[in-house]
Each structure stands twice: as C-alpha cells, then as structure tokens.
Design a protein around this motif. Structure first.
Motif, PDB file in Angstrom:
ATOM      1  N   VAL A 150       0.843  -1.041   0.076  1.00  0.00           N
ATOM      2  CA  VAL A 150      -0.069  -0.071  -0.075  1.00  0.00           C
ATOM      3  C   VAL A 150       1.018   1.370  -0.073  1.00  0.00           C
ATOM      4  O   VAL A 150       1.971   1.520   0.858  1.00  0.00           O
ATOM      5  N   GLU A 151       0.623   2.249  -0.897  1.00  0.00           N
ATOM      6  CA  GLU A 151       1.352   3.267  -0.916  1.00  0.00           C
ATOM      7  C   GLU A 151       0.636   4.507   0.008  1.00  0.00           C
ATOM      8  O   GLU A 151      -0.621   4.564  -0.173  1.00  0.00           O
ATOM      9  N   THR A 152       1.280   5.452   0.635  1.00  0.00           N
ATOM     10  CA  THR A 152       1.001   6.263   1.389  1.00  0.00           C
ATOM     11  C   THR A 152       1.307   7.757   1.055  1.00  0.00           C
ATOM     12  O   THR A 152       2.494   7.805   0.638  1.00  0.00           O
ATOM     13  N   ASP A 153       0.190   8.644   0.861  1.00  0.00           N
ATOM     14  CA  ASP A 153       0.728  10.219   0.563  1.00  0.00           C
ATOM     15  C   ASP A 153       0.193  11.011   1.541  1.00  0.00           C
ATOM     16  O   ASP A 153      -0.957  10.718   2.135  1.00  0.00           O
ATOM     17  N   LEU A 154       0.827  12.104   2.061  1.00  0.00           N
ATOM     18  CA  LEU A 154       0.524  13.079   3.071  1.00  0.00           C
ATOM     19  C   LEU A 154       0.529  14.215   2.219  1.00  0.00           C
ATOM     20  O   LEU A 154       1.553  14.604   1.736  1.00  0.00           O
ATOM     21  N   ASP A 155      -0.359  14.965   2.365  1.00  0.00           N
ATOM     22  CA  ASP A 155      -0.518  16.359   1.764  1.00  0.00           C
ATOM     23  C   ASP A 155      -0.622  17.663   2.673  1.00  0.00           C
ATOM     24  O   ASP A 155      -0.431  18.651   2.023  1.00  0.00           O
ATOM     25  N   PRO A 162       1.113  21.355  20.772  1.00  0.00           N
ATOM     26  CA  PRO A 162       2.130  20.569  20.959  1.00  0.00           C
ATOM     27  C   PRO A 162       1.662  18.912  21.072  1.00  0.00           C
ATOM     28  O   PRO A 162       2.516  18.090  20.678  1.00  0.00           O
ATOM     29  N   ASP A 163       0.553  18.810  21.324  1.00  0.00           N
ATOM     30  CA  ASP A 163       0.018  17.405  21.586  1.00  0.00           C
ATOM     31  C   ASP A 163      -1.251  16.886  20.939  1.00  0.00           C
ATOM     32  O   ASP A 163      -1.722  15.953  21.226  1.00  0.00           O
ATOM     33  N   ASP A 164      -1.455  17.803  20.077  1.00  0.00           N
ATOM     34  CA  ASP A 164      -2.722  17.442  19.256  1.00  0.00           C
ATOM     35  C   ASP A 164      -2.515  18.143  17.856  1.00  0.00           C
ATOM     36  O   ASP A 164      -2.540  19.232  17.409  1.00  0.00           O
ATOM     37  N   GLY A 165      -2.405  17.129  16.955  1.00  0.00           N
ATOM     38  CA  GLY A 165      -2.205  17.481  15.157  1.00  0.00           C
ATOM     39  C   GLY A 165      -2.875  16.619  14.508  1.00  0.00           C
ATOM     40  O   GLY A 165      -2.821  15.136  14.846  1.00  0.00           O
ATOM     41  N   TRP A 166      -2.983  17.016  13.087  1.00  0.00           N
ATOM     42  CA  TRP A 166      -3.492  16.011  12.374  1.00  0.00           C
ATOM     43  C   TRP A 166      -2.791  16.107  10.894  1.00  0.00           C
ATOM     44  O   TRP A 166      -2.298  17.414  10.601  1.00  0.00           O
ATOM     45  N   ALA A 167      -2.640  15.043  10.288  1.00  0.00           N
ATOM     46  CA  ALA A 167      -1.916  15.078   8.928  1.00  0.00           C
ATOM     47  C   ALA A 167      -2.989  14.431   7.995  1.00  0.00           C
ATOM     48  O   ALA A 167      -3.390  13.231   8.521  1.00  0.00           O
ATOM     49  N   VAL A 168      -3.381  14.735   6.481  1.00  0.00           N
ATOM     50  CA  VAL A 168      -4.045  13.810   5.863  1.00  0.00           C
ATOM     51  C   VAL A 168      -3.540  13.735   4.455  1.00  0.00           C
ATOM     52  O   VAL A 168      -2.470  14.668   3.934  1.00  0.00           O
ATOM     53  N   GLY A 169      -4.003  12.816   3.868  1.00  0.00           N
ATOM     54  CA  GLY A 169      -3.575  12.330   2.648  1.00  0.00           C
ATOM     55  C   GLY A 169      -4.595  11.175   2.180  1.00  0.00           C
ATOM     56  O   GLY A 169      -5.790  11.319   2.180  1.00  0.00           O
ATOM     57  N   ILE A 181      -5.957   9.370   7.419  1.00  0.00           N
ATOM     58  CA  ILE A 181      -5.751  10.617   8.379  1.00  0.00           C
ATOM     59  C   ILE A 181      -5.129  10.126   9.565  1.00  0.00           C
ATOM     60  O   ILE A 181      -5.047   9.171  10.091  1.00  0.00           O
ATOM     61  N   LEU A 182      -4.113  10.853   9.737  1.00  0.00           N
ATOM     62  CA  LEU A 182      -2.981  10.686  10.967  1.00  0.00           C
ATOM     63  C   LEU A 182      -3.221  11.380  12.211  1.00  0.00           C
ATOM     64  O   LEU A 182      -3.432  12.854  11.844  1.00  0.00           O
ATOM     65  N   HIS A 183      -3.120  11.059  13.373  1.00  0.00           N
ATOM     66  CA  HIS A 183      -3.502  11.963  14.528  1.00  0.00           C
ATOM     67  C   HIS A 183      -2.025  11.991  15.430  1.00  0.00           C
ATOM     68  O   HIS A 183      -1.621  11.044  15.783  1.00  0.00           O
ATOM     69  N   TRP A 184      -1.710  13.131  15.686  1.00  0.00           N
ATOM     70  CA  TRP A 184      -0.564  13.040  16.883  1.00  0.00           C
ATOM     71  C   TRP A 184      -0.984  13.484  18.193  1.00  0.00           C
ATOM     72  O   TRP A 184      -1.716  14.360  18.519  1.00  0.00           O
ATOM     73  N   HIS A 185      -0.556  12.488  19.062  1.00  0.00           N
ATOM     74  CA  HIS A 185      -1.121  12.461  20.407  1.00  0.00           C
ATOM     75  C   HIS A 185      -0.167  11.867  21.310  1.00  0.00           C
ATOM     76  O   HIS A 185       0.272  10.627  20.962  1.00  0.00           O
ATOM     77  N   ALA A 186       0.071  12.369  22.459  1.00  0.00           N
ATOM     78  CA  ALA A 186       1.010  11.509  23.435  1.00  0.00           C
ATOM     79  C   ALA A 186       2.475  11.261  22.820  1.00  0.00           C
ATOM     80  O   ALA A 186       3.048  10.088  23.055  1.00  0.00           O
ATOM     81  N   LEU A 202      -7.705  12.935   0.323  1.00  0.00           N
ATOM     82  CA  LEU A 202      -7.619  14.288   1.358  1.00  0.00           C
ATOM     83  C   LEU A 202      -6.388  15.301   1.080  1.00  0.00           C
ATOM     84  O   LEU A 202      -5.289  14.822   0.864  1.00  0.00           O
ATOM     85  N   THR A 203      -6.836  16.588   0.835  1.00  0.00           N
ATOM     86  CA  THR A 203      -5.692  17.562   0.652  1.00  0.00           C
ATOM     87  C   THR A 203      -5.404  18.486   1.526  1.00  0.00           C
ATOM     88  O   THR A 203      -4.437  19.262   1.584  1.00  0.00           O
ATOM     89  N   SER A 204      -6.391  18.633   2.543  1.00  0.00           N
ATOM     90  CA  SER A 204      -6.289  19.902   3.493  1.00  0.00           C
ATOM     91  C   SER A 204      -7.103  19.556   4.838  1.00  0.00           C
ATOM     92  O   SER A 204      -7.930  18.927   4.655  1.00  0.00           O
ATOM     93  N   VAL A 205      -6.394  20.228   5.895  1.00  0.00           N
ATOM     94  CA  VAL A 205      -7.022  19.768   7.186  1.00  0.00           C
ATOM     95  C   VAL A 205      -6.710  20.918   7.991  1.00  0.00           C
ATOM     96  O   VAL A 205      -5.757  21.746   7.957  1.00  0.00           O
ATOM     97  N   VAL A 206      -7.738  21.312   8.937  1.00  0.00           N
ATOM     98  CA  VAL A 206      -7.811  22.218   9.997  1.00  0.00           C
ATOM     99  C   VAL A 206      -8.331  21.939  11.164  1.00  0.00           C
ATOM    100  O   VAL A 206      -9.686  21.344  11.301  1.00  0.00           O
ATOM    101  N   ALA A 207      -7.680  22.352  12.219  1.00  0.00           N
ATOM    102  CA  ALA A 207      -8.060  21.848  13.612  1.00  0.00           C
ATOM    103  C   ALA A 207      -8.588  23.253  14.275  1.00  0.00           C
ATOM    104  O   ALA A 207      -7.627  23.727  14.693  1.00  0.00           O
ATOM    105  N   ALA A 208      -9.711  23.255  14.335  1.00  0.00           N
ATOM    106  CA  ALA A 208     -10.370  24.435  15.106  1.00  0.00           C
ATOM    107  C   ALA A 208     -10.296  24.380  16.640  1.00  0.00           C
ATOM    108  O   ALA A 208     -10.146  25.049  17.576  1.00  0.00           O
ATOM    109  N   ALA A 209     -10.434  23.160  16.944  1.00  0.00           N
ATOM    110  CA  ALA A 209     -10.578  22.741  18.606  1.00  0.00           C
ATOM    111  C   ALA A 209     -10.429  21.101  18.467  1.00  0.00           C
ATOM    112  O   ALA A 209     -10.819  20.487  17.572  1.00  0.00           O
TER     113      ALA A 209
END
Length: 383
Positions: A150-155, A162-169, A181-186, A202-209
C-alpha cells in the motif's frame, strides 16, 4: 496551513501595484511585498514551494521540492525577517517532495510530504513523510506502518497544540485510493479511522478545536467531533475539487473548483456559519481556488486563472463581509497546463500554491513558483 501594493514594481515576475483595502474607500492598504529570493539547492534545475507557515514576522517556514534529471528532493527554507536561509532536510530513503508545513514555535515545526514514485530510484510502494524541526535540525518522524503493497501520501498538516495535530492524504493500491488521516497525540502519530470513501484523496485539514476538526479532498468534506470522523453534506453540484479548508471565529471556509473539463473550471468557495453551509460567489476572473486563509485580519482566497490555451496566472480575492473582491494588484506569471514533475495534489500547476497567516493576523504570506522553464520559487506577503 496552511498571502502589497505601492508604486509599480516588477520583482521576479510579480507586479506589485497600488490598491485600496476592500470596503475602505480612500484608505491606503497594507502593502503586498516580495522578500529577497530564496536560496536554491545545489544541483537543482527546478525548485517549487508548496506551502508556508507563519508564526511571527521574523519566523516563516516554506517547503516544497527541487529536482533535476536524476534526483528529486525536499526543499525547506526559513525567513528570519531579513533573509531566507536554506535548512537541509534529513537523508530520506526515497525521493521526496514536501506539500505541507505548520509551525507551533521556533523549536516545534512539522512538515509532510510523499515519496515521488516517478523519480529515479523510487521504492515500490512509496510512503508518506513526516518531518520535525526542533530548533536546530530537521529529523524524520515515524509514521504508522501501512499494509503490504500500500502506497501512502501525505498532503497537509495542522498542529493545534504541541500534543494535538492532524495530517491527511490518501492510500493507494492497484490504482484504488482511500482517505488517510493521522493523529498526533502523546508523542506518537497513529492512524485515525476514516469513513469508507473509495476514490477520495484528502488535501487539506484544519483543527479549530479538539472536537472540531475539518478535512477536505476530492469531492468530500469530513468532520471530527472528538470521537469519530463523519462525512458532511455540503451544497455542491457537479464535479467538484476541494483544495483547502480554513476556520476562524466559529466559521469554516472551503476553496476549490467546479470543473466541466480539466481546462474549463469555475472557482468554488463554501462558507459555514451558525445558520449552515452556503456557496459564496467569486468576484470573477479566477478559475480555481487552491488555498483559503482565514485570520483575524480577514479571509483571502488564492488560486489561478486558466485560459482556454492552458496558460495560468495567479489570482487573489479578499472577503469584504458581503462578498469577494478581486485583488488585481497581484499578477503572477503562469505556466503550461500539464503538471510539473514532481508536485503534490494541492498545488497542481498553479503559480500560487500555499498561503498562511501569523497568529496575530498581521501578516499573510503566499508561495508558489514561476512557471519557467526552469521553475523557481515565488513568494509574496501582506503586512
């Protein structure tokens, strides 16, 4: 993830001319400016910028790609308020291009990208890339392992804290793609369960809360409520490409295009308020919105106009509170319609590829490239 104006200056192919702030007749506007040129990697014949992140007037990061006939590599530069400095990426196991960057602090910067499967020496399959800058150097961060073959791509990436982030592709196998969808935690990146949406990238992500995260891609809008990702219905008709999502003051903005063919597109902007989703009308003159910036200073859309012959030129609009107004003071050279190799999906072949604002809302930066050949970085900023 996440863009002027006195006198008539022609700098690196960008015209910067006089204009007024929308809705403030007679008032002088903050100026669009062009910083000094970025340094270019040794041996590069083409260099493009795909995304920019701003934390302060003297702390700006931009990422992209350089390449020649034999090599492809990640490109990262830092603006210290006076000049750009090239900051080498770590040695990676595959030819890599970067498409997203986000900055939390001078010693906490993240970037994402993907392996270029068309480049010489690329492994099969290629994988998504996560990089972290600790104030001294970039290093590669472990990503969740994909299934065999499986190929993976992140966009794109958005770090809320610092303890809550998201990456998508997206993932891809045998020509079939699915959202990733990847999540950064702990202190760890883990894969977050996405709805089953074959064909969606997926090409874009925003975390409002923590319980209000948005991601968009090829015709789909997803929302995370703190527990589960779900697909959200929005007022779209026909074939739609969604390139960017932004959020500010409880409102959400999505930019993209409605296309009849690859050459015939109209800009699309969706706006979510307390009363729901609605489509906002573009000022005209553009074809595709590649990036939306929503800040305390206002809302901008960045993209390009494409002629019937495939020539493209940068296009910028600003929200006045009642509608969008074109900023015709920014004129950027265009390029051929065919994709420049290699690139991420967000930018396609646009002269302006990414844009960002600082937390205070006092600056907006946009990056991309001059069409060339050869291609070279293109940067403008508003302050």
């Amino acid at each position: 993830m996440r863009t002027n104006r006195a006198g008539s200056l022609l700098v690196a192919g960008i015209v910067v001319a006089g204009t007024l702030v929308p809705g403030s007749a007679g008032a002088a506007a903050p100026l669009w400016k062009t910083p000094p040129a970025t340094p270019l990697p040794p041996g590069a014949t083409n260099t493009v910028l795909q995304d920019v992140s701003v934390i302060a007037p003297n702390d700006v990061w931009a990422v992209g790609t350089w390449w020649n006939d034999d090599q492809v590599g990640p490109f990262t530069v830092h603006w210290d308020g006076t000049a750009w400095k090239s900051v080498p990426a770590p040695e990676l196991s595959q030819p890599t291009y970067l498409t997203g960057v986000d900055t939390l602090a001078p010693d906490n910067v993240w970037a994402v990208g993907s392996g270029d499967d068309d480049a010489p020496g690329a492994p099969v399959p290629t994988t998504g890339v996560l990089l972290h800058f600790d104030g001294t150097a970039w290093s590669s961060a472990p990503a969740p392992a994909a299934a065999a073959g499986v190929e993976t791509d992140l966009d794109d990436i958005d770090m809320r804290t610092p303890d809550d982030g998201w990456a998508v592709g997206h993932t891809e196998k045998s020509g079939a793609s699915d959202p990733l969808i990847l999540h950064w935690h702990a202190g760890t990146w883990t894969q977050s369960a996405a709805p089953a949406l074959p064909g969606v990238e997926l090409t874009s992500v925003v975390a409002a809360a923590a319980d209000d995260v948005w991601a968009v891609g090829s015709g789909a809008v997803l929302h995370f409520d703190g527990a589960t990702w779900t697909r959200v219905d929005v007022p779209i008709i026909g074939t739609v490409v969604m390139n960017s999502v932004a959020a500010v003051s409880g409102e959400v903005w999505i930019g993209g295009a409605t296309c009849v063919t690859t050459l015939v597109c109209a800009p699309m902007v969706l706006h979510r308020t307390a009363t729901g989703w609605k489509s906002e009308t573009s000022a005209g003159g553009g074809s595709v919105v590649t990036e939306v910036v929503a800040s305390k200073a206002g809302v901008w859309t960045f993209g390009y106009h494409r002629t019937v012959t495939g020539q493209e030129s940068g296009h910028v609009e600003r929200w006045t509170g009642q509608g969008f107004q074109a900023d015709n003071s920014v004129v950027v050279p265009g390029g051929p319609v065919d994709r420049a190799h290699p690139q991420g999906e967000i930018a396609s072949a646009t002269p302006l590829a990414g844009a960002s604002n600082d937390p205070a809302g006092s600056m907006v930066w946009a990056v991309g490239w001059q069409a060339g050949p050869p291609r070279s970085p293109n940067v403008i900023y508003w302050s």
